[in-house]
Design a protein around this motif. Structure first.
Motif, short mmCIF file in Angstrom:
data_model
loop_
_atom_site.label_atom_id
_atom_site.label_comp_id
_atom_site.label_asym_id
_atom_site.label_seq_id
_atom_site.Cartn_x
_atom_site.Cartn_y
_atom_site.Cartn_z
N GLN A 215 0.81 -1.21 0.00
CA GLN A 215 0.00 0.00 0.00
C GLN A 215 0.85 1.26 0.00
O GLN A 215 0.50 2.27 -0.62
CB GLN A 215 -0.93 0.02 1.23
CG GLN A 215 -1.93 -1.11 1.27
CD GLN A 215 -2.77 -1.20 0.03
OE1 GLN A 215 -3.35 -0.21 -0.42
NE2 GLN A 215 -2.85 -2.39 -0.54
N VAL A 216 1.97 1.22 0.72
CA VAL A 216 2.80 2.42 0.85
C VAL A 216 3.49 2.78 -0.45
O VAL A 216 3.57 3.94 -0.85
CB VAL A 216 3.85 2.22 1.97
CG1 VAL A 216 4.88 3.36 1.95
CG2 VAL A 216 3.16 2.17 3.33
N LEU A 217 4.00 1.78 -1.13
CA LEU A 217 4.81 2.04 -2.31
C LEU A 217 4.00 1.89 -3.59
O LEU A 217 3.40 0.86 -3.84
CB LEU A 217 5.99 1.07 -2.35
CG LEU A 217 6.99 1.18 -1.20
CD1 LEU A 217 8.08 0.15 -1.35
CD2 LEU A 217 7.58 2.58 -1.15
N ARG A 218 4.01 2.92 -4.39
CA ARG A 218 3.43 2.84 -5.73
C ARG A 218 4.53 2.48 -6.70
O ARG A 218 5.66 2.95 -6.59
CB ARG A 218 2.81 4.17 -6.14
CG ARG A 218 1.59 4.57 -5.34
CD ARG A 218 1.16 5.96 -5.74
NE ARG A 218 -0.04 6.38 -5.04
CZ ARG A 218 -0.35 7.64 -4.82
NH1 ARG A 218 0.45 8.60 -5.25
NH2 ARG A 218 -1.47 7.94 -4.19
N SER A 219 4.22 1.69 -7.68
CA SER A 219 5.22 1.31 -8.68
C SER A 219 5.52 2.48 -9.59
O SER A 219 4.63 3.08 -10.17
CB SER A 219 4.70 0.13 -9.50
OG SER A 219 5.57 -0.12 -10.56
N ASP B 274 6.74 8.20 -3.22
CA ASP B 274 5.39 8.19 -3.74
C ASP B 274 4.56 7.25 -2.87
O ASP B 274 4.35 6.09 -3.21
CB ASP B 274 5.41 7.71 -5.20
CG ASP B 274 4.08 7.98 -5.89
OD1 ASP B 274 3.25 8.68 -5.28
OD2 ASP B 274 3.89 7.48 -7.00
N TYR B 275 4.09 7.77 -1.73
CA TYR B 275 3.47 6.92 -0.74
C TYR B 275 1.94 6.95 -0.82
O TYR B 275 1.34 8.00 -1.04
CB TYR B 275 3.87 7.34 0.68
CG TYR B 275 5.35 7.28 0.94
CD1 TYR B 275 6.11 6.22 0.48
CD2 TYR B 275 5.98 8.29 1.66
CE1 TYR B 275 7.47 6.16 0.73
CE2 TYR B 275 7.34 8.24 1.92
CZ TYR B 275 8.08 7.17 1.44
OH TYR B 275 9.42 7.11 1.70
N ASN B 276 1.35 5.82 -0.61
CA ASN B 276 -0.10 5.74 -0.45
C ASN B 276 -0.43 5.73 1.03
O ASN B 276 0.19 5.00 1.80
CB ASN B 276 -0.63 4.44 -1.07
CG ASN B 276 -0.78 4.55 -2.57
OD1 ASN B 276 -1.11 5.61 -3.08
ND2 ASN B 276 -0.55 3.44 -3.26
#
Length: 224
Positions: A39-43, A61-63
């Motif tokens: 969830q934290v890391l977006r590709s 780029d955190y969610n």
């Protein structure tokens, strides 16, 4: 590697559903940490065609996420005349300093002025005293896996670079009785040992070592 799909977790044992030795508190913890990382890391590949497709901490780029991690420990394993909590196999014979349940002022206390169930409790027998102590130790051994989970969670948040932006709360849904008011176990009465639950929280804007002893909440919140 092939992904293992957890179809069923039976309290402290999930071997039935996975075909391999495991312990549900650890499985739930590991699965939760993997979900948080996802969830934290977006590709970067979603916006950068030159990306390798692997998440990168450099992107920042955190969610945002909300994770509720609820485990079996330290509940008892149902069944039997006096059931115990089941620790992870690797902690089953672990050495801990505690050998008996806390002898609080109301331990094995005759509550003559309490309600019917309490005032009719006979004094604990030597066998019950021994079983209560065994239960207490078994519960502590299950909590070693919870300690692992909490430590791993903090390291994972640190590794992802979001620890200082994340609120972490630690609490429980109820207390427990271990010989208080002559009742060997359980949690079903309106007394302090059954209902008082501490809560610990850390996160942005919370000063270390702050304590909130607001009696209106009937709970002690420790901010660390």
């Amino acid at each position: 590697e092939d992904e293992v799909v957890i179809k069923k977790v039976v309290f402290n044992n999930c071997t039935e559903s996975t075909g391999m030795p495991c312990y549900s508190t650890s499985v739930i913890g590991n699965s939760s940490l993997a979900w948080i990382e996802k969830q934290v890391l977006r590709s970067p590949s979603a916006t950068d065609p030159k990306s390798t497709g692997k998440p990168s901490l450099d992107t920042k780029d955190y969610n945002p996420f909300l994770a509720l991690i609820s485990v079996k420990a330290p509940h008892i394993q149902d069944g039997g005349e006096f059931p115990m909590a089941t620790p992870a196999p690797w902690y089953a014979n672990a050495s801990i300093p505690e050998t008996m349940a806390p002898r609080t002022p109301n331990y094995n206390f005759e509550g003559k002025d309490h309600h019917w169930v309490v005032r009719n409790q006979p004094e604990l027998t030597p066998q019950q005293v021994s079983k209560v102590d065994d239960l207490y130790v078994s519960r502590l051994l299950t909590l070693k896996s919870v300690d692992d989970l909490v430590e791993d969670l903090m390291w994972k948040l640190t590794e992802l670079g979001v620890l200082e932006d994340t609120y972490v709360l630690f609490t429980s849904d109820n207390g427990y009785r271990l010989g208080q008011l002559r009742m060997p176990m359980c949690k079903l009465h309106p007394y302090e040992n059954d209902v008082r639950v501490p809560m610990m929280i850390r996160g942005p804007g919370i000063s270390p070592q702050t304590e909130d002893n607001n009696s209106r909440t009937r709970s002690r919140a420790i901010f660390s």
